[in-house]
Design a protein around this motif. Structure first.
Motif, mmCIF file in Angstrom:
data_model
loop_
_atom_site.group_PDB
_atom_site.id
_atom_site.type_symbol
_atom_site.label_atom_id
_atom_site.label_comp_id
_atom_site.label_asym_id
_atom_site.label_seq_id
_atom_site.Cartn_x
_atom_site.Cartn_y
_atom_site.Cartn_z
ATOM 1 N N THR A 24 -10.609 -10.103 3.261
ATOM 2 C CA THR A 24 -9.730 -8.952 3.052
ATOM 3 C C THR A 24 -9.090 -8.478 4.344
ATOM 4 O O THR A 24 -9.758 -8.309 5.363
ATOM 5 C CB THR A 24 -10.525 -7.792 2.437
ATOM 6 O OG1 THR A 24 -11.088 -8.234 1.210
ATOM 7 C CG2 THR A 24 -9.641 -6.610 2.169
ATOM 8 N N ALA A 26 -6.360 -5.476 6.002
ATOM 9 C CA ALA A 26 -5.811 -4.155 5.757
ATOM 10 C C ALA A 26 -4.303 -4.260 5.596
ATOM 11 O O ALA A 26 -3.645 -5.026 6.289
ATOM 12 C CB ALA A 26 -6.156 -3.220 6.908
ATOM 13 N N GLY A 27 -3.752 -3.497 4.675
ATOM 14 C CA GLY A 27 -2.303 -3.485 4.472
ATOM 15 C C GLY A 27 -1.953 -3.589 3.007
ATOM 16 O O GLY A 27 -2.744 -4.043 2.179
ATOM 17 N N GLU A 28 -0.753 -3.146 2.698
ATOM 18 C CA GLU A 28 -0.252 -3.180 1.332
ATOM 19 C C GLU A 28 0.358 -4.552 1.022
ATOM 20 O O GLU A 28 0.679 -5.320 1.917
ATOM 21 C CB GLU A 28 0.807 -2.094 1.139
ATOM 22 C CG GLU A 28 0.287 -0.687 1.346
ATOM 23 C CD GLU A 28 -0.738 -0.291 0.299
ATOM 24 O OE1 GLU A 28 -0.559 -0.678 -0.880
ATOM 25 O OE2 GLU A 28 -1.722 0.373 0.652
ATOM 26 N N VAL A 29 0.550 -4.817 -0.264
ATOM 27 C CA VAL A 29 1.196 -6.055 -0.689
ATOM 28 C C VAL A 29 2.640 -6.044 -0.179
ATOM 29 O O VAL A 29 3.347 -5.055 -0.312
ATOM 30 C CB VAL A 29 1.160 -6.182 -2.225
ATOM 31 C CG1 VAL A 29 1.954 -7.382 -2.677
ATOM 32 C CG2 VAL A 29 -0.271 -6.267 -2.713
ATOM 33 N N ALA A 31 3.380 -6.298 3.034
ATOM 34 C CA ALA A 31 3.363 -5.913 4.445
ATOM 35 C C ALA A 31 3.258 -7.153 5.329
ATOM 36 O O ALA A 31 2.683 -8.171 4.944
ATOM 37 C CB ALA A 31 2.185 -4.978 4.730
ATOM 38 N N SER A 62 3.096 -12.685 5.504
ATOM 39 C CA SER A 62 3.131 -11.463 4.709
ATOM 40 C C SER A 62 2.026 -11.516 3.660
ATOM 41 O O SER A 62 1.657 -12.592 3.187
ATOM 42 C CB SER A 62 4.491 -11.288 4.043
ATOM 43 O OG SER A 62 4.731 -12.357 3.164
ATOM 44 N N ILE A 63 1.529 -10.332 3.310
ATOM 45 C CA ILE A 63 0.468 -10.238 2.321
ATOM 46 C C ILE A 63 1.077 -10.417 0.938
ATOM 47 O O ILE A 63 1.999 -9.711 0.560
ATOM 48 C CB ILE A 63 -0.263 -8.885 2.435
ATOM 49 C CG1 ILE A 63 -0.967 -8.787 3.791
ATOM 50 C CG2 ILE A 63 -1.253 -8.717 1.294
ATOM 51 C CD1 ILE A 63 -1.627 -7.465 4.043
ATOM 52 N N HIS A 66 -3.852 -8.842 -3.090
ATOM 53 C CA HIS A 66 -5.272 -8.564 -2.873
ATOM 54 C C HIS A 66 -5.981 -8.942 -4.169
ATOM 55 O O HIS A 66 -5.522 -8.620 -5.255
ATOM 56 C CB HIS A 66 -5.511 -7.092 -2.555
ATOM 57 C CG HIS A 66 -4.930 -6.660 -1.253
ATOM 58 N ND1 HIS A 66 -5.409 -7.106 -0.042
ATOM 59 C CD2 HIS A 66 -3.911 -5.834 -0.954
ATOM 60 C CE1 HIS A 66 -4.719 -6.558 0.936
ATOM 61 N NE2 HIS A 66 -3.788 -5.787 0.404
ATOM 62 N N THR A 94 -7.726 -11.775 0.301
ATOM 63 C CA THR A 94 -6.295 -11.503 0.409
ATOM 64 C C THR A 94 -5.532 -12.825 0.480
ATOM 65 O O THR A 94 -5.921 -13.726 1.221
ATOM 66 C CB THR A 94 -6.006 -10.674 1.673
ATOM 67 O OG1 THR A 94 -6.734 -9.451 1.608
ATOM 68 C CG2 THR A 94 -4.534 -10.367 1.811
#
Length: 103
Positions: A24, A26-29, A31, A62-63, A66, A94
């Motif tokens: 995992t 940290a960060g939004e989809v 990002a 980029s993400i 999750h 992620t």
């Protein structure tokens, strides 16, 4: 061109366009994410750059999502004592899409 990066205690061989599943982050989809710990960079002509020469190299991506991994069952028992215990575990993860390798 490809690179070997380290994240979450594991090493991954990546190239632009790849999608990898890592521990995992940290960060939004959607990002942007940047991997600074690059262990090696392979060039198109066959050269491999390692050591101090890759200190400035970075991998950008980029993400994508999750998610959680599949369930792992852990079974404990003690013989002759009638002790049995089952535990389930799902690891958070992620998905990251690799955009470019800056070497």
């Amino acid at each position: 061109m490809y690179a070997v990066i380290e994240t979450g205690g594991k090493q991954y061989r990546v190239q632009p366009g790849d999608t990898i599943v890592v521990e995992t982050l940290a960060g939004e989809v959607g990002a942007a994410v940047e991997f600074d710990k690059v262990l090696a960079v392979g060039q198109d002509n066959g050269d491999l750059i390692v050591g101090k020469d890759v200190a400035a190299a970075k991998v950008k991506g980029s993400i994508k999502a999750h998610d959680r991994a599949g369930k792992i069952l852990v079974f404990k028992f003690k013989r002759k004592k009638q002790y049995k215990k089952t535990i389930g575990h799902r690891q958070n993860q992620t998905s990251v899409t690799i955009a470019e390798i800056v070497a």
